[in-house]
Design a protein around this motif. Structure first.
Motif, PDB file in Angstrom:
ATOM      1  N   LYS A  77      21.862 -38.974  -9.743  1.00  0.00           N
ATOM      2  CA  LYS A  77      20.782 -38.583 -10.635  1.00  0.00           C
ATOM      3  C   LYS A  77      21.051 -39.161 -12.018  1.00  0.00           C
ATOM      4  CE  LYS A  77      18.576 -34.584 -12.709  1.00  0.00           C
ATOM      5  NZ  LYS A  77      18.757 -33.210 -13.117  1.00  0.00           N
ATOM      6  N   GLU A  78      20.052 -39.824 -12.594  1.00  0.00           N
ATOM      7  CA  GLU A  78      20.201 -40.341 -13.946  1.00  0.00           C
ATOM      8  C   GLU A  78      20.015 -39.197 -14.931  1.00  0.00           C
ATOM      9  OE1 GLU A  78      17.758 -43.014 -17.046  1.00  0.00           O
ATOM     10  OE2 GLU A  78      18.156 -44.011 -15.128  1.00  0.00           O
ATOM     11  N   LEU A  79      20.991 -39.017 -15.799  1.00  0.00           N
ATOM     12  CA  LEU A  79      20.933 -37.954 -16.796  1.00  0.00           C
ATOM     13  C   LEU A  79      20.655 -38.538 -18.175  1.00  0.00           C
ATOM     14  CD1 LEU A  79      24.115 -35.941 -15.716  1.00  0.00           C
ATOM     15  CD2 LEU A  79      21.738 -35.523 -15.067  1.00  0.00           C
ATOM     16  N   LYS A  80      20.085 -37.716 -19.033  1.00  0.00           N
ATOM     17  CA  LYS A  80      19.924 -38.079 -20.434  1.00  0.00           C
ATOM     18  C   LYS A  80      21.013 -37.326 -21.191  1.00  0.00           C
ATOM     19  CE  LYS A  80      15.883 -38.596 -22.422  1.00  0.00           C
ATOM     20  NZ  LYS A  80      14.596 -38.328 -23.119  1.00  0.00           N
ATOM     21  N   VAL A  81      21.905 -38.088 -21.865  1.00  0.00           N
ATOM     22  CA  VAL A  81      23.091 -37.528 -22.495  1.00  0.00           C
ATOM     23  C   VAL A  81      23.126 -37.920 -23.973  1.00  0.00           C
ATOM     24  CG1 VAL A  81      25.619 -37.468 -22.445  1.00  0.00           C
ATOM     25  CG2 VAL A  81      24.346 -37.721 -20.302  1.00  0.00           C
ATOM     26  N   LEU A  82      23.459 -36.968 -24.831  1.00  0.00           N
ATOM     27  CA  LEU A  82      23.656 -37.219 -26.256  1.00  0.00           C
ATOM     28  C   LEU A  82      25.124 -37.004 -26.587  1.00  0.00           C
ATOM     29  CD1 LEU A  82      22.866 -37.560 -29.273  1.00  0.00           C
ATOM     30  CD2 LEU A  82      22.244 -35.122 -29.270  1.00  0.00           C
ATOM     31  N   ASP A  83      25.736 -37.989 -27.238  1.00  0.00           N
ATOM     32  CA  ASP A  83      27.093 -37.843 -27.764  1.00  0.00           C
ATOM     33  C   ASP A  83      26.956 -37.590 -29.260  1.00  0.00           C
ATOM     34  OD1 ASP A  83      29.712 -38.029 -28.696  1.00  0.00           O
ATOM     35  OD2 ASP A  83      30.223 -39.693 -27.384  1.00  0.00           O
ATOM     36  N   LEU A  84      27.157 -36.341 -29.657  1.00  0.00           N
ATOM     37  CA  LEU A  84      27.033 -35.936 -31.051  1.00  0.00           C
ATOM     38  C   LEU A  84      28.364 -36.174 -31.755  1.00  0.00           C
ATOM     39  CD1 LEU A  84      25.423 -34.636 -33.325  1.00  0.00           C
ATOM     40  CD2 LEU A  84      26.099 -32.400 -32.411  1.00  0.00           C
ATOM     41  N   GLY A  85      28.346 -37.072 -32.733  1.00  0.00           N
ATOM     42  CA  GLY A  85      29.576 -37.439 -33.430  1.00  0.00           C
ATOM     43  C   GLY A  85      30.325 -38.502 -32.665  1.00  0.00           C
ATOM     44  N   CYS A  86      29.589 -39.487 -32.149  1.00  0.00           N
ATOM     45  CA  CYS A  86      30.208 -40.504 -31.288  1.00  0.00           C
ATOM     46  C   CYS A  86      31.223 -41.369 -32.026  1.00  0.00           C
ATOM     47  CB  CYS A  86      29.154 -41.368 -30.601  1.00  0.00           C
ATOM     48  SG  CYS A  86      27.996 -42.190 -31.689  1.00  0.00           S
ATOM     49  N   GLY A  87      31.104 -41.490 -33.347  1.00  0.00           N
ATOM     50  CA  GLY A  87      32.108 -42.164 -34.165  1.00  0.00           C
ATOM     51  C   GLY A  87      32.599 -43.477 -33.615  1.00  0.00           C
ATOM     52  N   ASP A  88      33.882 -43.535 -33.307  1.00  0.00           N
ATOM     53  CA  ASP A  88      34.521 -44.757 -32.806  1.00  0.00           C
ATOM     54  C   ASP A  88      34.764 -44.706 -31.299  1.00  0.00           C
ATOM     55  OD1 ASP A  88      34.728 -45.683 -35.466  1.00  0.00           O
ATOM     56  OD2 ASP A  88      36.518 -44.461 -35.756  1.00  0.00           O
ATOM     57  N   SER A  89      34.134 -43.774 -30.620  1.00  0.00           N
ATOM     58  CA  SER A  89      34.396 -43.543 -29.201  1.00  0.00           C
ATOM     59  C   SER A  89      33.741 -44.580 -28.283  1.00  0.00           C
ATOM     60  CB  SER A  89      33.879 -42.154 -28.827  1.00  0.00           C
ATOM     61  OG  SER A  89      34.033 -41.903 -27.454  1.00  0.00           O
ATOM     62  N   VAL A  90      34.408 -44.873 -27.189  1.00  0.00           N
ATOM     63  CA  VAL A  90      33.806 -45.710 -26.146  1.00  0.00           C
ATOM     64  C   VAL A  90      33.192 -44.829 -25.052  1.00  0.00           C
ATOM     65  CG1 VAL A  90      35.288 -47.706 -26.558  1.00  0.00           C
ATOM     66  CG2 VAL A  90      35.981 -45.985 -24.875  1.00  0.00           C
ATOM     67  N   PHE A  91      33.307 -43.522 -25.213  1.00  0.00           N
ATOM     68  CA  PHE A  91      32.788 -42.591 -24.218  1.00  0.00           C
ATOM     69  C   PHE A  91      31.303 -42.816 -23.915  1.00  0.00           C
ATOM     70  CE2 PHE A  91      32.232 -38.028 -22.699  1.00  0.00           C
ATOM     71  CZ  PHE A  91      32.877 -38.271 -21.499  1.00  0.00           C
ATOM     72  N   PRO A  92      30.442 -43.044 -24.937  1.00  0.00           N
ATOM     73  CA  PRO A  92      29.031 -43.305 -24.619  1.00  0.00           C
ATOM     74  C   PRO A  92      28.846 -44.528 -23.720  1.00  0.00           C
ATOM     75  CG  PRO A  92      29.264 -42.790 -26.933  1.00  0.00           C
ATOM     76  CD  PRO A  92      30.655 -42.935 -26.379  1.00  0.00           C
ATOM     77  N   LEU A  93      29.663 -45.539 -23.906  1.00  0.00           N
ATOM     78  CA  LEU A  93      29.575 -46.738 -23.064  1.00  0.00           C
ATOM     79  C   LEU A  93      29.991 -46.429 -21.634  1.00  0.00           C
ATOM     80  CD1 LEU A  93      31.063 -49.434 -25.463  1.00  0.00           C
ATOM     81  CD2 LEU A  93      28.661 -48.837 -25.082  1.00  0.00           C
ATOM     82  N   GLU A  94      31.006 -45.606 -21.477  1.00  0.00           N
ATOM     83  CA  GLU A  94      31.457 -45.221 -20.140  1.00  0.00           C
ATOM     84  C   GLU A  94      30.366 -44.444 -19.417  1.00  0.00           C
ATOM     85  OE1 GLU A  94      35.259 -43.260 -20.429  1.00  0.00           O
ATOM     86  OE2 GLU A  94      36.081 -44.885 -21.641  1.00  0.00           O
ATOM     87  N   ILE A  95      29.701 -43.541 -20.135  1.00  0.00           N
ATOM     88  CA  ILE A  95      28.624 -42.752 -19.533  1.00  0.00           C
ATOM     89  C   ILE A  95      27.459 -43.678 -19.154  1.00  0.00           C
ATOM     90  CG2 ILE A  95      26.926 -40.925 -19.954  1.00  0.00           C
ATOM     91  CD1 ILE A  95      29.019 -39.689 -21.875  1.00  0.00           C
ATOM     92  N   LYS A  96      27.123 -44.602 -20.044  1.00  0.00           N
ATOM     93  CA  LYS A  96      26.038 -45.545 -19.765  1.00  0.00           C
ATOM     94  C   LYS A  96      26.371 -46.413 -18.554  1.00  0.00           C
ATOM     95  CE  LYS A  96      23.025 -48.978 -21.670  1.00  0.00           C
ATOM     96  NZ  LYS A  96      21.727 -48.568 -22.087  1.00  0.00           N
ATOM     97  N   SER A  97      27.632 -46.798 -18.417  1.00  0.00           N
ATOM     98  CA  SER A  97      28.026 -47.645 -17.287  1.00  0.00           C
ATOM     99  C   SER A  97      27.840 -46.934 -15.944  1.00  0.00           C
ATOM    100  CB  SER A  97      29.479 -48.111 -17.434  1.00  0.00           C
ATOM    101  OG  SER A  97      30.379 -47.068 -17.133  1.00  0.00           O
ATOM    102  N   LEU A  98      27.708 -45.617 -15.978  1.00  0.00           N
ATOM    103  CA  LEU A  98      27.462 -44.839 -14.761  1.00  0.00           C
ATOM    104  C   LEU A  98      25.966 -44.717 -14.460  1.00  0.00           C
ATOM    105  CD1 LEU A  98      30.111 -42.029 -15.343  1.00  0.00           C
ATOM    106  CD2 LEU A  98      30.270 -43.959 -13.749  1.00  0.00           C
ATOM    107  N   GLY A  99      25.140 -45.359 -15.295  1.00  0.00           N
ATOM    108  CA  GLY A  99      23.707 -45.390 -15.036  1.00  0.00           C
ATOM    109  C   GLY A  99      22.893 -44.340 -15.766  1.00  0.00           C
ATOM    110  N   HIS A 100      23.485 -43.687 -16.758  1.00  0.00           N
ATOM    111  CA  HIS A 100      22.782 -42.633 -17.482  1.00  0.00           C
ATOM    112  C   HIS A 100      22.145 -43.168 -18.763  1.00  0.00           C
ATOM    113  CE1 HIS A 100      24.510 -39.887 -14.623  1.00  0.00           C
ATOM    114  NE2 HIS A 100      25.714 -40.301 -14.936  1.00  0.00           N
ATOM    115  N   GLU A 101      21.109 -42.478 -19.228  1.00  0.00           N
ATOM    116  CA  GLU A 101      20.495 -42.801 -20.514  1.00  0.00           C
ATOM    117  C   GLU A 101      21.329 -42.132 -21.598  1.00  0.00           C
ATOM    118  OE1 GLU A 101      16.457 -41.876 -23.079  1.00  0.00           O
ATOM    119  OE2 GLU A 101      16.371 -41.651 -20.899  1.00  0.00           O
ATOM    120  N   VAL A 102      21.838 -42.916 -22.526  1.00  0.00           N
ATOM    121  CA  VAL A 102      22.774 -42.383 -23.517  1.00  0.00           C
ATOM    122  C   VAL A 102      22.221 -42.526 -24.932  1.00  0.00           C
ATOM    123  CG1 VAL A 102      25.115 -42.513 -24.464  1.00  0.00           C
ATOM    124  CG2 VAL A 102      24.730 -42.941 -22.028  1.00  0.00           C
ATOM    125  N   TRP A 103      22.343 -41.445 -25.661  1.00  0.00           N
ATOM    126  CA  TRP A 103      22.003 -41.395 -27.068  1.00  0.00           C
ATOM    127  C   TRP A 103      23.275 -41.063 -27.833  1.00  0.00           C
ATOM    128  CZ3 TRP A 103      16.816 -41.034 -29.260  1.00  0.00           C
ATOM    129  CH2 TRP A 103      15.812 -41.256 -28.318  1.00  0.00           C
TER     130      TRP A 103
END
Length: 171
Positions: free
Chosen positions: A3-29
């Motif tokens: 299931k494609e999820l819509k995810v927000l990373d609040l305070g993403c700063g210098d993190s690569v976590f949003p990219l990892e989540i996006k690589s799993l096919g999710h919509e990332v903010w």
């Protein structure tokens, strides 16, 4: 899964976590007061979160992650903020309220923050149980872990003895 999820990373700063989540096919903010290095890879909103919430679709996020960021809300150097007591400029509480508005019913907030004896330090608040409850009022905690804060690899000094990790759901 599946299931494609819509995810927000609040305070993403210098993190690569949003990219990892996006690589799993999710919509990332992402949201941060500083520019995000990979802003062209996600839906990124720069600035004071509380002044930019109109840029985020209400009741649409399946998950919001806030990893080691909420403790800086209200005393963010990038926004020129500083406070002298714990109760001043409670943007942390207001930000979590805004997160609840952005979450779908049944959506989850994954939160990590400083934990231990309540206090205010140069660039962070440290929360105790009472402050965690105040911070997340209106959301239901479904899981929590407390882990030691000492970074054994870096031998970093911390202002807090532990880290709070919690999962909350919007009913």
């Amino acid at each position: 899964k599946g299931k494609e999820l819509k995810v927000l990373d609040l305070g993403c700063g210098d993190s690569v976590f949003p990219l990892e989540i996006k690589s799993l096919g999710h919509e990332v903010w992402g949201a941060d007061p500083k520019n995000y290095l990979f802003r062209d890879k996600i839906n990124f909103v720069r600035g004071d979160f509380l002044k930019t919430t109109d840029k985020f679709p209400k009741n649409s996020f399946d998950a919001i992650i806030c990893i080691s960021a909420i403790e800086h809300f209200g005393l963010e150097f990038a926004l020129g903020e500083s406070i002298t007591n714990f109760e001043q400029n409670r943007k942390d509480i207001e930000a979590i309220k805004q997160c609840a508005d952005l979450l779908k019913k049944g959506g989850v907030l994954i939160l990590t923050t400083t934990y231990g004896k309540k206090g205010l330090f140069k660039n962070e608040r440290v929360y105790d149980d009472e402050e965690i409850k105040k911070l997340t009022k209106g959301l239901k905690m479904i899981d929590k872990r407390i882990i030691p804060a000492q970074n054994e690899l870096l031998k970093e000094e911390t202002n807090h003895s532990e880290v709070f990790m919690g999962v909350f759901v919007k009913n």
